[in-house]
Motif scaffolding. Structure first.
Motif, PDB file in Angstrom:
ATOM      1  N   VAL A   1       0.861  -1.175   0.000  1.00 50.13           N
ATOM      2  CA  VAL A   1       0.000   0.000   0.000  1.00 50.13           C
ATOM      3  C   VAL A   1       0.898   1.225   0.000  1.00 50.13           C
ATOM      4  CG1 VAL A   1      -1.819   1.246   1.241  1.00 50.13           C
ATOM      5  CG2 VAL A   1      -1.750  -1.257   1.300  1.00 50.13           C
ATOM      6  N   GLU A   2       0.598   2.192  -0.889  1.00 50.78           N
ATOM      7  CA  GLU A   2       1.381   3.426  -0.982  1.00 50.78           C
ATOM      8  C   GLU A   2       0.442   4.620  -1.013  1.00 50.78           C
ATOM      9  OE1 GLU A   2       3.692   2.942  -4.531  1.00 50.78           O
ATOM     10  OE2 GLU A   2       5.206   1.761  -3.501  1.00 50.78           O
ATOM     11  N   TYR A   3       0.962   5.795  -0.633  1.00 50.00           N
ATOM     12  CA  TYR A   3       0.158   7.016  -0.629  1.00 50.00           C
ATOM     13  C   TYR A   3       1.012   8.208  -1.059  1.00 50.00           C
ATOM     14  CZ  TYR A   3       2.514   8.156   3.724  1.00 50.00           C
ATOM     15  OH  TYR A   3       3.472   8.441   4.660  1.00 50.00           O
ATOM     16  N   THR A   4       0.349   9.264  -1.533  1.00 48.81           N
ATOM     17  CA  THR A   4       1.032  10.506  -1.894  1.00 48.81           C
ATOM     18  C   THR A   4       0.030  11.647  -1.953  1.00 48.81           C
ATOM     19  OG1 THR A   4       2.566  11.534  -3.468  1.00 48.81           O
ATOM     20  CG2 THR A   4       0.750  10.305  -4.407  1.00 48.81           C
ATOM     21  N   ASP A   5       0.549  12.874  -1.869  1.00 48.81           N
ATOM     22  CA  ASP A   5      -0.290  14.044  -2.122  1.00 48.81           C
ATOM     23  C   ASP A   5       0.162  14.748  -3.401  1.00 48.81           C
ATOM     24  OD1 ASP A   5       2.058  15.153  -1.259  1.00 48.81           O
ATOM     25  OD2 ASP A   5       1.161  16.485   0.213  1.00 48.81           O
ATOM     26  N   ASP A   6       1.107  14.144  -4.119  1.00 52.45           N
ATOM     27  CA  ASP A   6       1.582  14.675  -5.405  1.00 52.45           C
ATOM     28  C   ASP A   6       1.545  13.557  -6.449  1.00 52.45           C
ATOM     29  OD1 ASP A   6       2.734  16.020  -7.510  1.00 52.45           O
ATOM     30  OD2 ASP A   6       4.774  15.886  -6.713  1.00 52.45           O
ATOM     31  N   PRO A   7       0.408  13.396  -7.132  1.00 48.11           N
ATOM     32  CA  PRO A   7       0.271  12.291  -8.073  1.00 48.11           C
ATOM     33  C   PRO A   7       0.799  12.604  -9.477  1.00 48.11           C
ATOM     34  CG  PRO A   7      -1.772  13.453  -7.958  1.00 48.11           C
ATOM     35  CD  PRO A   7      -0.836  14.143  -6.991  1.00 48.11           C
ATOM     36  N   HIS A   8       1.845  13.411  -9.576  1.00 43.40           N
ATOM     37  CA  HIS A   8       2.414  13.738 -10.874  1.00 43.40           C
ATOM     38  C   HIS A   8       2.766  12.447 -11.615  1.00 43.40           C
ATOM     39  CE1 HIS A   8       5.206  15.251 -13.905  1.00 43.40           C
ATOM     40  NE2 HIS A   8       4.695  16.454 -13.664  1.00 43.40           N
ATOM     41  N   PRO A   9       2.528  12.384 -12.927  1.00 47.64           N
ATOM     42  CA  PRO A   9       2.811  11.152 -13.672  1.00 47.64           C
ATOM     43  C   PRO A   9       4.253  10.659 -13.545  1.00 47.64           C
ATOM     44  CG  PRO A   9       1.557  12.668 -15.013  1.00 47.64           C
ATOM     45  CD  PRO A   9       1.907  13.412 -13.763  1.00 47.64           C
TER      46      PRO A   9
ATOM     47  N   ASN B   1      -6.901  12.515   2.945  1.00 40.30           N
ATOM     48  CA  ASN B   1      -6.855  13.482   1.854  1.00 40.30           C
ATOM     49  C   ASN B   1      -5.712  13.222   0.883  1.00 40.30           C
ATOM     50  OD1 ASN B   1      -9.102  14.936   2.813  1.00 40.30           O
ATOM     51  ND2 ASN B   1      -7.801  15.939   4.316  1.00 40.30           N
ATOM     52  N   CYS B   2      -5.251  11.991   0.817  1.00 42.50           N
ATOM     53  CA  CYS B   2      -4.165  11.623  -0.094  1.00 42.50           C
ATOM     54  C   CYS B   2      -4.646  10.565  -1.074  1.00 42.50           C
ATOM     55  CB  CYS B   2      -2.974  11.059   0.688  1.00 42.50           C
ATOM     56  SG  CYS B   2      -2.069  12.302   1.616  1.00 42.50           S
ATOM     57  N   TYR B   3      -3.877  10.412  -2.121  1.00 38.59           N
ATOM     58  CA  TYR B   3      -4.093   9.304  -3.037  1.00 38.59           C
ATOM     59  C   TYR B   3      -3.484   8.057  -2.404  1.00 38.59           C
ATOM     60  CZ  TYR B   3      -5.241  12.732  -6.609  1.00 38.59           C
ATOM     61  OH  TYR B   3      -5.831  13.738  -7.318  1.00 38.59           O
ATOM     62  N   VAL B   4      -4.210   6.968  -2.461  1.00 43.58           N
ATOM     63  CA  VAL B   4      -3.724   5.684  -1.944  1.00 43.58           C
ATOM     64  C   VAL B   4      -3.822   4.679  -3.089  1.00 43.58           C
ATOM     65  CG1 VAL B   4      -4.090   3.837  -0.264  1.00 43.58           C
ATOM     66  CG2 VAL B   4      -4.518   6.216   0.390  1.00 43.58           C
ATOM     67  N   ARG B   5      -2.767   3.901  -3.275  1.00 45.66           N
ATOM     68  CA  ARG B   5      -2.816   2.887  -4.324  1.00 45.66           C
ATOM     69  C   ARG B   5      -2.310   1.550  -3.806  1.00 45.66           C
ATOM     70  NH1 ARG B   5       2.031   4.781  -8.389  1.00 45.66           N
ATOM     71  NH2 ARG B   5       3.744   4.266  -6.998  1.00 45.66           N
ATOM     72  N   LEU B   6      -2.789   0.513  -4.439  1.00 46.21           N
ATOM     73  CA  LEU B   6      -2.333  -0.844  -4.189  1.00 46.21           C
ATOM     74  C   LEU B   6      -1.412  -1.262  -5.324  1.00 46.21           C
ATOM     75  CD1 LEU B   6      -5.421  -2.873  -2.947  1.00 46.21           C
ATOM     76  CD2 LEU B   6      -3.200  -2.726  -1.858  1.00 46.21           C
ATOM     77  N   MET B   7      -0.320  -1.923  -4.959  1.00 46.95           N
ATOM     78  CA  MET B   7       0.615  -2.413  -5.977  1.00 46.95           C
ATOM     79  C   MET B   7       0.881  -3.885  -5.717  1.00 46.95           C
ATOM     80  SD  MET B   7       2.898   0.861  -6.829  1.00 46.95           S
ATOM     81  CE  MET B   7       3.938  -0.101  -7.743  1.00 46.95           C
ATOM     82  N   ALA B   8       0.850  -4.672  -6.778  1.00 46.24           N
ATOM     83  CA  ALA B   8       1.127  -6.103  -6.682  1.00 46.24           C
ATOM     84  C   ALA B   8       2.462  -6.385  -7.353  1.00 46.24           C
ATOM     85  CB  ALA B   8       0.022  -6.908  -7.354  1.00 46.24           C
TER      86      ALA B   8
ATOM     87  N   TYR C   1       7.516  21.664 -23.501  1.00 47.90           N
ATOM     88  CA  TYR C   1       6.330  21.604 -22.666  1.00 47.90           C
ATOM     89  C   TYR C   1       6.611  20.710 -21.469  1.00 47.90           C
ATOM     90  CZ  TYR C   1       3.752  23.643 -26.551  1.00 47.90           C
ATOM     91  OH  TYR C   1       3.308  24.475 -27.528  1.00 47.90           O
ATOM     92  N   THR C   2       6.029  21.069 -20.364  1.00 45.54           N
ATOM     93  CA  THR C   2       6.127  20.236 -19.169  1.00 45.54           C
ATOM     94  C   THR C   2       4.782  20.238 -18.463  1.00 45.54           C
ATOM     95  OG1 THR C   2       7.423  19.779 -17.184  1.00 45.54           O
ATOM     96  CG2 THR C   2       6.937  22.076 -17.645  1.00 45.54           C
ATOM     97  N   VAL C   3       4.555  19.238 -17.643  1.00 45.03           N
ATOM     98  CA  VAL C   3       3.307  19.111 -16.902  1.00 45.03           C
ATOM     99  C   VAL C   3       3.521  19.661 -15.498  1.00 45.03           C
ATOM    100  CG1 VAL C   3       1.623  17.478 -15.991  1.00 45.03           C
ATOM    101  CG2 VAL C   3       2.632  17.091 -18.232  1.00 45.03           C
ATOM    102  N   HIS C   4       2.598  20.510 -15.043  1.00 47.60           N
ATOM    103  CA  HIS C   4       2.678  21.103 -13.714  1.00 47.60           C
ATOM    104  C   HIS C   4       1.478  20.656 -12.896  1.00 47.60           C
ATOM    105  CE1 HIS C   4       3.175  24.009 -10.511  1.00 47.60           C
ATOM    106  NE2 HIS C   4       1.937  24.412 -10.711  1.00 47.60           N
ATOM    107  N   SER C   5       1.738  20.099 -11.726  1.00 49.39           N
ATOM    108  CA  SER C   5       0.671  19.679 -10.823  1.00 49.39           C
ATOM    109  C   SER C   5       0.215  20.876  -9.993  1.00 49.39           C
ATOM    110  CB  SER C   5       1.186  18.565  -9.896  1.00 49.39           C
ATOM    111  OG  SER C   5       0.225  18.290  -8.919  1.00 49.39           O
ATOM    112  N   TYR C   6      -1.074  21.204 -10.066  1.00 49.45           N
ATOM    113  CA  TYR C   6      -1.602  22.328  -9.293  1.00 49.45           C
ATOM    114  C   TYR C   6      -1.530  22.054  -7.797  1.00 49.45           C
ATOM    115  CZ  TYR C   6      -3.410  24.117 -13.712  1.00 49.45           C
ATOM    116  OH  TYR C   6      -3.518  24.591 -14.984  1.00 49.45           O
ATOM    117  N   ALA C   7      -1.499  20.792  -7.409  1.00 51.67           N
ATOM    118  CA  ALA C   7      -1.420  20.445  -5.990  1.00 51.67           C
ATOM    119  C   ALA C   7      -0.125  20.950  -5.370  1.00 51.67           C
ATOM    120  CB  ALA C   7      -1.531  18.933  -5.799  1.00 51.67           C
ATOM    121  N   THR C   8       0.949  21.022  -6.142  1.00 48.22           N
ATOM    122  CA  THR C   8       2.247  21.426  -5.595  1.00 48.22           C
ATOM    123  C   THR C   8       2.377  22.939  -5.435  1.00 48.22           C
ATOM    124  OG1 THR C   8       3.244  21.403  -7.803  1.00 48.22           O
ATOM    125  CG2 THR C   8       3.417  19.383  -6.480  1.00 48.22           C
TER     126      THR C   8
END
Length: 144
Positions: A41-49, A83-90, A129-136
């Protein structure tokens, strides 16, 4: 044509589907356990690709053989970081090394600010071009 009208973060499997219920998550975990996968199980508040290394919640569950135990860890992570993203990884270690076989988001913040495309003009007529996360735009503890 817009392919992601909800503007949700799309990482891993099932990203374009509605959120999975706990019963559906348990079925996916059971499928992975039957294949011999180990879950984490992992979590983050910055889900940038490009942010592929999220914070790990607990230890990987290499010896766990019950989907209920994995779901218990997911629910504990949800309660700790609501309030974070949580993901499962196998992880599949059948070939002598570990590689990710499954990955999907099981928790999202109520508000997903999304991403913007930033244009940068450099030497000559070259444009980058670059991708900017508004969360950051906010400090870590105030993002969601």
């Amino acid at each position: 044509m817009m392919t992601n009208p909800a503007g949700r973060v799309t990482q891993g499997q099932f990203s374009f589907l509605p959120d999975l219920s706990d019963a559906e998550i348990s079925m996916q975990v059971e499928y992975g356990l039957n294949k011999g996968y180990a879950w984490s199980v992992e979590y983050t508040d910055d889900p940038h690709p490009r942010n592929t290394y999220w914070e790990m919640y607990g230890m990987p569950m290499f010896d766990l053989k019950d989907a209920a135990g994995v779901l218990q860890e997911v629910n504990a992570c949800r309660a700790t970081f609501p309030n974070c993203y949580v993901r499962l990884m196998a992880f599949d270690s059948t070939r002598g090394f570990e590689s990710i076989a499954m990955s999907f988001i099981v928790n999202r913040p109520a508000n997903e600010p999304g991403f913007g495309l930033v244009r940068q003009e450099v030497e000559g007529r070259t444009i980058r071009y670059t991708v900017h996360s508004y969360a950051t735009d906010k400090p870590e503890t105030q993002r969601y």
